[in-house]
Design a protein around this motif. Structure first.
Motif, PDB file in Angstrom:
ATOM      1  N   VAL A   3      -1.189  11.973  10.326  1.00 54.69           N
ATOM      2  CA  VAL A   3      -2.664  11.790  11.144  1.00 54.69           C
ATOM      3  C   VAL A   3      -4.050  12.706  11.279  1.00 54.69           C
ATOM      4  CG1 VAL A   3      -0.293  13.725  12.506  1.00 54.69           C
ATOM      5  CG2 VAL A   3      -2.313  14.496  10.989  1.00 54.69           C
ATOM      6  N   LEU A   4      -4.260  12.123   9.949  1.00 54.32           N
ATOM      7  CA  LEU A   4      -5.842  12.299   9.065  1.00 54.32           C
ATOM      8  C   LEU A   4      -5.824  11.506   8.285  1.00 54.32           C
ATOM      9  CD1 LEU A   4      -8.780  13.354   9.729  1.00 54.32           C
ATOM     10  CD2 LEU A   4      -7.785  14.919   7.774  1.00 54.32           C
ATOM     11  N   GLY A   5      -6.442  10.220   8.095  1.00 60.91           N
ATOM     12  CA  GLY A   5      -6.616   9.088   7.024  1.00 60.91           C
ATOM     13  C   GLY A   5      -5.909   7.794   7.995  1.00 60.91           C
ATOM     14  N   GLN A   6      -5.384   7.628   8.337  1.00 63.58           N
ATOM     15  CA  GLN A   6      -4.532   7.031   8.542  1.00 63.58           C
ATOM     16  C   GLN A   6      -4.988   4.968   9.018  1.00 63.58           C
ATOM     17  OE1 GLN A   6      -4.756   8.892  10.910  1.00 63.58           O
ATOM     18  NE2 GLN A   6      -5.073   8.354  13.237  1.00 63.58           N
ATOM     19  N   GLU A   7      -6.517   6.070   9.871  1.00 64.30           N
ATOM     20  CA  GLU A   7      -6.930   4.317   9.317  1.00 64.30           C
ATOM     21  C   GLU A   7      -7.691   3.414   8.054  1.00 64.30           C
ATOM     22  OE1 GLU A   7      -7.081   2.633  11.774  1.00 64.30           O
ATOM     23  OE2 GLU A   7      -6.946   4.116  13.597  1.00 64.30           O
ATOM     24  N   TYR A   8      -7.503   3.914   6.806  1.00 63.12           N
ATOM     25  CA  TYR A   8      -8.174   3.879   5.302  1.00 63.12           C
ATOM     26  C   TYR A   8      -6.260   3.589   4.751  1.00 63.12           C
ATOM     27  CZ  TYR A   8     -11.804   6.575   6.877  1.00 63.12           C
ATOM     28  OH  TYR A   8     -13.086   6.890   7.489  1.00 63.12           O
ATOM     29  N   VAL A   9      -5.774   3.529   5.136  1.00 58.02           N
ATOM     30  CA  VAL A   9      -3.864   3.045   4.139  1.00 58.02           C
ATOM     31  C   VAL A   9      -3.625   1.420   5.466  1.00 58.02           C
ATOM     32  CG1 VAL A   9      -3.896   5.171   2.842  1.00 58.02           C
ATOM     33  CG2 VAL A   9      -3.138   4.718   5.706  1.00 58.02           C
ATOM     34  N   THR A  10      -2.977   0.924   4.354  1.00 57.09           N
ATOM     35  CA  THR A  10      -2.637  -0.436   5.215  1.00 57.09           C
ATOM     36  C   THR A  10      -0.519  -0.243   5.230  1.00 57.09           C
ATOM     37  OG1 THR A  10      -2.361  -1.130   3.220  1.00 57.09           O
ATOM     38  CG2 THR A  10      -4.181  -2.017   5.644  1.00 57.09           C
ATOM     39  N   ALA A  11       0.147  -0.559   5.632  1.00 52.96           N
ATOM     40  CA  ALA A  11       1.373  -1.165   5.652  1.00 52.96           C
ATOM     41  C   ALA A  11       1.769  -1.123   3.778  1.00 52.96           C
ATOM     42  CB  ALA A  11       1.674  -1.279   6.469  1.00 52.96           C
ATOM     43  N   GLY A  12       2.635  -0.536   3.375  1.00 59.76           N
ATOM     44  CA  GLY A  12       3.207  -1.184   2.354  1.00 59.76           C
ATOM     45  C   GLY A  12       2.468   0.066   0.674  1.00 59.76           C
ATOM     46  N   VAL A  13       1.653   0.393   1.005  1.00 64.31           N
ATOM     47  CA  VAL A  13       0.616   1.262   0.761  1.00 64.31           C
ATOM     48  C   VAL A  13       1.307   2.616  -0.854  1.00 64.31           C
ATOM     49  CG1 VAL A  13      -1.284   0.237   0.590  1.00 64.31           C
ATOM     50  CG2 VAL A  13      -1.025   2.147   0.849  1.00 64.31           C
ATOM     51  N   THR A  14       1.414   3.133  -1.268  1.00 65.39           N
ATOM     52  CA  THR A  14       1.606   4.225  -2.023  1.00 65.39           C
ATOM     53  C   THR A  14       0.496   5.901  -1.726  1.00 65.39           C
ATOM     54  OG1 THR A  14       3.211   3.284  -3.357  1.00 65.39           O
ATOM     55  CG2 THR A  14       3.275   6.269  -3.463  1.00 65.39           C
TER      56      THR A  14
END
Length: 209
Positions: free
Chosen positions: A187-198
């Motif tokens: 809910v916070l920071g979802q725009e800074y990650v992509t699918a597949g990253v840890t």
């Protein structure tokens, strides 16, 4: 006998001088003035019945099959944010040719006549329940294909994307479907990650104290 018939005919015309409405209601407007000549079929007054009152709305064709006669409905009046409850009494079988929506009528008790004719309202009709999640609206994001959804993390803290369908928007948040029964949503920071990253998540408790 001719005289008696004439008297009876005259008495019938006299009885027609007293105008009565076919139902009980309130006199909204009085068009006729005392002493004015009224022609047959001309308007003399407007009477409205406010108890019960009928709410009229229009349902899109994608949702009309979820509405049934006798279903419970709630409405929020635009004036004063007052909430009222009623029952669905009519569902149109033919759509509006312009909007392709179907008319729905809801009957609401109005014993104190506080609901006025012509007021606007936001109507919610109960249908078969579905499993949904309540999320903050800010949790929504788009993937590279423009699909609306949220970003999740699994047991290994790996990010994935899940498409969702909006069910309802409320002051507390949005109700969405399409997620597993239990899901860890970013809910916070979802725009800074992509699918597949840890990631290394930090959890917070949203339960009321």
């Amino acid at each position: 006998e001719a005289a008696e018939a004439a008297v009876a005919s005259t008495q019938a015309e006299i009885d027609r001088l007293t105008l009565t409405a076919p139902f009980e209601g309130l006199l909204e407007s009085d068009t006729a003035e005392l002493g004015s000549l009224l022609q047959t079929g001309s308007l003399c007054a407007q009477v409205i019945q406010l108890d019960p009152i009928k709410l009229v709305g229009f349902v899109p064709e994608t949702e009309v099959d979820r509405v049934s006669l006798g279903a419970q409905a709630q409405a929020r009046l635009a004036a004063g944010d007052r909430e009222i409850a009623g029952t669905v009494t009519f569902i149109s079988r033919a759509s509006d040719p312009t909007t392709r929506t179907f008319q729905v009528e809801i009957e609401v008790p109005n014993p104190d006549l506080s609901i006025r004719d012509g007021q606007t309202a936001e109507i919610a009709i109960a249908s078969a329940g579905v499993e949904a999640h309540l999320l903050p609206q800010s949790a929504l994001t788009l993937n590279d294909d423009g699909t609306l959804g949220v970003r999740l993390i699994d047991a290994a803290n790996t990010v994935s994307f899940a498409a969702v369908t909006l069910v309802r928007d409320t002051p507390e948040g949005i109700w969405v479907t399409g997620l597993p029964e239990q899901a860890d949503v970013i809910v916070l920071g979802q725009e800074y990650v992509t699918a597949g990253v840890t990631v290394t998540p930090t959890f917070r408790n949203e339960a009321p104290e």
